[in-house]
Write an enzyme that holds these catalytic residues in place. Structure first.
Site, PDB file in Angstrom:
ATOM      1  N   LYS A 169      13.330 -22.301   7.141  1.00  9.33           N
ATOM      2  CA  LYS A 169      12.064 -21.827   7.690  1.00  9.33           C
ATOM      3  C   LYS A 169      11.681 -22.541   8.989  1.00  9.33           C
ATOM      4  O   LYS A 169      10.946 -22.002   9.800  1.00  9.33           O
ATOM      5  CB  LYS A 169      10.966 -21.947   6.647  1.00  9.33           C
ATOM      6  CG  LYS A 169      11.212 -20.985   5.485  1.00  9.33           C
ATOM      7  CD  LYS A 169      10.035 -20.861   4.566  1.00  9.33           C
ATOM      8  CE  LYS A 169      10.211 -19.731   3.574  1.00  9.33           C
ATOM      9  NZ  LYS A 169      11.169 -20.047   2.496  1.00  9.33           N
TER      10      LYS A 169
HETATM   11  C1  LIG Z   1      11.764 -19.111   1.710  1.00  6.59           C
HETATM   12  C2  LIG Z   1      13.058 -19.444   1.112  1.00  6.59           C
HETATM   13  C3  LIG Z   1      13.910 -18.450   0.625  1.00  6.59           C
HETATM   14  C4  LIG Z   1      13.528 -16.993   0.608  1.00  6.59           C
HETATM   15  O1  LIG Z   1      13.446 -16.442   1.882  1.00  6.59           O
HETATM   16  P1  LIG Z   1      12.698 -15.040   2.088  1.00  6.59           P
HETATM   17  O2  LIG Z   1      12.681 -14.823   3.548  1.00  6.59           O
HETATM   18  O3  LIG Z   1      11.311 -15.242   1.531  1.00  6.59           O
HETATM   19  O4  LIG Z   1      13.446 -14.017   1.322  1.00  6.59           O
HETATM   20  C5  LIG Z   1      15.147 -18.838   0.144  1.00  6.59           C
HETATM   21  N1  LIG Z   1      15.517 -20.132   0.101  1.00  6.59           N
HETATM   22  C6  LIG Z   1      14.719 -21.116   0.547  1.00  6.59           C
HETATM   23  C7  LIG Z   1      15.186 -22.516   0.456  1.00  6.59           C
HETATM   24  C8  LIG Z   1      13.467 -20.811   1.077  1.00  6.59           C
HETATM   25  O5  LIG Z   1      12.673 -21.778   1.523  1.00  6.59           O
END
Ligand SMILES: *Cc1c(COP(=O)(O)O)cnc(C)c1O
Length: 460
Positions: free
Chosen positions: A111
């Site tokens: 993220k």
């Molecule tokens: C947010 C997240 C996901 C999921 O991603 P999306 O875009 O919400 O599908 C998967 N793995 C980790 C470690 C995350 O932080």
């Protein structure tokens, strides 16, 4: 480039509106009216670029009315200067599969890659505006820390993060609550992630409240996050296709459907990805939707991959829109059903369109643990539980070609799960090794819209 809403195709919005509103006032999600497509000659050129140059090129396509090319380059440069890897991401090969490490940013999850871009976009936009922006965001653990790191200490921006109390890992929480900047507010909600997300969505659709607090959002529904994530699908594809003359699939640990949707947009932009594999834990609403044609909300199950403990995958609305001939009335109808009856149906025709690009599969907790164990046993590499889900589902799906598994978090973010399986503690990167001893700042608030609103009003 104009943007429209999945629930209103007639009203046009600018990138700035899309960026600051995050959710369209009609409750829909923003989407470009036309998705730009690269010719094969352009793809050839793009394949020679560094990660940052590629990011500049792709992101600029979507926001050229707001930023100059030079500004986008500055945004990219500033965003990735604190990453532990010059090319932002890192690709590794284990037997037939590739791992694409996306966790080399400040808060150890993918993220950061989009959130840092968003933070720097805010800073540029806010210089062109007068009033303070209040950012409100729901998190299952990783979004919150990434957003706080991207926005802490920035002028004329406050950030409010709602996390489900006691449902994130200790490190996830610490990464959010040990930040001391005056513009950061952590709220532990007595509820689960879906509750947090519902609270945030309700505030966004309450126009009066939204205007009063000059509210903006960075959840994965924010289009700017999607465009920042498109980049690594291109980058990884170009790296791998040089070595493998085959079809290339991506397996993506999926929760809110933001990351994998970025892969879908990459494909629509001309990148010849074969299949996008939606990998989920036992919260398998997407698998049920795609394989059985019914998107039906069930109770959230807590797992060792908490960032995927989600039943309402918000970005899925965008895919439904892309595959129903952009019929906004149909979306309104479906979302009404979802709200009132907790499900909507997807007809055969539309399912077939979805299946051209996607495969969906889920695995159990036991299987996830087994894959963490086996992978370590074989390669001495620790998969975080989310990544293990995406790696594990590869054994359950059949699709031709080479697989790239998106590694969405650093294993040290989930030490409990890892030490249970492997009997060892994954090490935190050096700059974070003291975090567990630092003082935390957060307030506990009930799962109640009125109370949350009052909390925010009392702080601004
Ligand atoms: C947010 C997240 C996901 C999921 O991603 P999306 O875009 O919400 O599908 C998967 N793995 C980790 C470690 C995350 O932080």
């Amino acid at each position: 480039m104009h943007y429209i809403s999945t629930r209103n195709t007639k009203k046009k919005s600018s990138f700035r509106e899309v960026f600051l509103n995050a959710l369209s006032p009609d409750g829909g999600l923003y989407i470009p009216k036309e998705i730009p497509v690269f010719s094969s000659k352009e793809l050839e050129e793009l394949s020679k670029l560094s990660y940052k140059d590629l990011a500049g090129n792709i992101i600029f396509k979507f926001c050229s009315e707001e930023f100059s090319e030079k500004e986008v380059r500055e945004i990219v440069e500033n965003s990735y200067k604190n990453f532990r890897n010059e090319n932002v991401v890192c690709l590794k090969k284990y037997d037939q599969n590739y791992l694409l490490e996306l966790f080399h940013g400040p808060t150890l999850a993918f993220k950061d890659i989009a959130m840092q871009i968003i933070g720097n976009m805010y800073q540029k936009i806010i210089k062109k505006k007068n009033n303070t922006i209040n950012i409100v965001v729901a998190t299952s653990g990783d979004t919150g820390s990434a957003a706080i790191d991207a926005l802490k200490g920035k002028n004329k921006i406050n950030i409010f993060v709602l996390h489900p109390k006691g449902k994130t890992s200790d490190i996830q929480r610490k990464l959010m609550t040990t930040v001391n900047d005056k513009n950061v507010f952590n709220i532990a909600v007595n509820g689960n992630f879906d509750d947090c997300q519902t609270l945030v969505k309700s505030m966004f659709t309450d126009i009066e409240f939204k205007n009063t607090v000059n509210m903006s959002g960075v959840n994965s529904i924010n289009w700017a996050r999607i465009i920042s994530q498109i980049v690594y699908f291109f980058y990884a594809y170009f790296q791998v296709i040089n070595k493998e003359e085959k079809k290339i699939n991506f397996s993506v640990p999926t929760g809110n459907f933001g990351d994998i949707y970025a892969g879908y947009i990459a494909k629509k932009m001309g990148l010849p990805i074969n299949k996008l594999i939606i990998a989920t834990n036992q919260n398998d609403i997407l698998k049920r939707a795609i394989n059985q044609g019914e998107y039906k909300i069930e109770n959230v199950i807590e797992t060792i991959s908490p960032s995927m403990d989600i039943q309402v995958a918000s970005n899925f609305e965008r895919l439904i829109f892309n595959t129903n001939l952009k019929n906004d009335q149909d979306i309104i109808e479906k979302m009404k059903n979802l709200k009132n009856k907790k499900y909507f149906k997807i007809d055969k025709n539309q399912l077939n369109k979805i299946k051209v690009d996607f495969i969906a599969e889920s695995i159990s907790e036991k299987e996830t643990e087994k894959y963490i164990y086996d992978f370590y046993d074989k390669y001495k590499y620790i998969l975080d539980p989310h990544t293990a889900v995406a790696y594990g589902v590869l054994n359950k799906v059949s699709c031709e070609g080479t697989n790239i598994v998106l590694c969405t978090a650093h294993p040290s973010k989930f030490p409990k799960a890892i030490s249970k399986v492997l009997g060892i503690q994954p090490k935190l990167p050096d700059n974070l090794c003291n975090i567990m001893n630092e003082k935390e700042n957060y307030d506990i608030v009930d799962n109640n819209l009125f109370k949350i609103k009052n909390y925010i009003l009392s702080k601004i």
